[in-house]
Write a protein that holds these residues in place. Sequence first.
Motif, PDB file in Angstrom:
ATOM      1  N   LEU A  52       0.963  -1.169  -0.302  1.00  0.00           N
ATOM      2  CA  LEU A  52       0.004   0.095   0.237  1.00  0.00           C
ATOM      3  C   LEU A  52       0.873   1.160   0.146  1.00  0.00           C
ATOM      4  CD1 LEU A  52      -2.759  -0.906   2.117  1.00  0.00           C
ATOM      5  CD2 LEU A  52      -3.303  -0.781   0.049  1.00  0.00           C
ATOM      6  N   GLU A  64       0.753   3.682  -3.264  1.00  0.00           N
ATOM      7  CA  GLU A  64       0.774   6.126  -2.706  1.00  0.00           C
ATOM      8  C   GLU A  64       1.694   6.638  -4.092  1.00  0.00           C
ATOM      9  OE1 GLU A  64       0.462   5.944   0.962  1.00  0.00           O
ATOM     10  OE2 GLU A  64      -1.674   6.101   1.063  1.00  0.00           O
ATOM     11  N   GLU A  84      -4.668   5.705  -3.454  1.00  0.00           N
ATOM     12  CA  GLU A  84      -4.361   6.611  -2.340  1.00  0.00           C
ATOM     13  C   GLU A  84      -4.943   5.101  -1.753  1.00  0.00           C
ATOM     14  OE1 GLU A  84      -7.139   9.977  -1.521  1.00  0.00           O
ATOM     15  OE2 GLU A  84      -5.110  10.726  -3.599  1.00  0.00           O
ATOM     16  N   ARG A  85      -4.557   4.412  -0.613  1.00  0.00           N
ATOM     17  CA  ARG A  85      -4.849   3.107  -0.124  1.00  0.00           C
ATOM     18  C   ARG A  85      -6.245   2.699   0.818  1.00  0.00           C
ATOM     19  NH1 ARG A  85      -0.819   2.362   4.167  1.00  0.00           N
ATOM     20  NH2 ARG A  85       0.208   2.850   3.390  1.00  0.00           N
ATOM     21  N   GLU A  86      -6.989   4.288   0.667  1.00  0.00           N
ATOM     22  CA  GLU A  86      -7.890   4.209   1.034  1.00  0.00           C
ATOM     23  C   GLU A  86      -8.840   3.767  -0.237  1.00  0.00           C
ATOM     24  OE1 GLU A  86      -7.220   7.850   1.678  1.00  0.00           O
ATOM     25  OE2 GLU A  86      -6.325   7.200   2.701  1.00  0.00           O
ATOM     26  N   HIS A  87      -8.270   3.659  -1.171  1.00  0.00           N
ATOM     27  CA  HIS A  87      -9.466   3.312  -2.770  1.00  0.00           C
ATOM     28  C   HIS A  87      -9.074   2.014  -3.903  1.00  0.00           C
ATOM     29  CE1 HIS A  87     -11.815   6.770  -2.745  1.00  0.00           C
ATOM     30  NE2 HIS A  87      -9.674   7.878  -1.704  1.00  0.00           N
ATOM     31  N   ARG A  97      -8.649  -1.765  -3.433  1.00  0.00           N
ATOM     32  CA  ARG A  97      -8.830  -2.870  -3.206  1.00  0.00           C
ATOM     33  C   ARG A  97      -7.966  -4.253  -3.535  1.00  0.00           C
ATOM     34  NH1 ARG A  97     -14.141  -4.155  -5.407  1.00  0.00           N
ATOM     35  NH2 ARG A  97     -13.326  -6.492  -5.233  1.00  0.00           N
TER      36      ARG A  97
END
Length: 71
Positions: free
Chosen positions: A35, A39, A44-47, A49
């Motif tokens: 992750l 970046e 972005e790690r939030e996005h 999967r």
Amino acid sequence: MAAPVVVHAPDAEGGRRVVARGQVLGTAHNVMDVLDMLETVGLEREHVRLDDTQLIDWRDGGAYEWTPSSG
């Protein structure tokens, strides 16, 4: 179409080479390393999967396979 990110099979130490669009990002030793590397190329790690096969091609094991290779 091939996934833009390839996480190669674990090496003898359990590290996995991470390549994004042909650019070697480094060797990850866990999912957090992957992750972090993603970046650096704008993902972005939030996005991300980890099970998204359109994004990541996990070679010889999935996101949680970090056992060193025997060869």
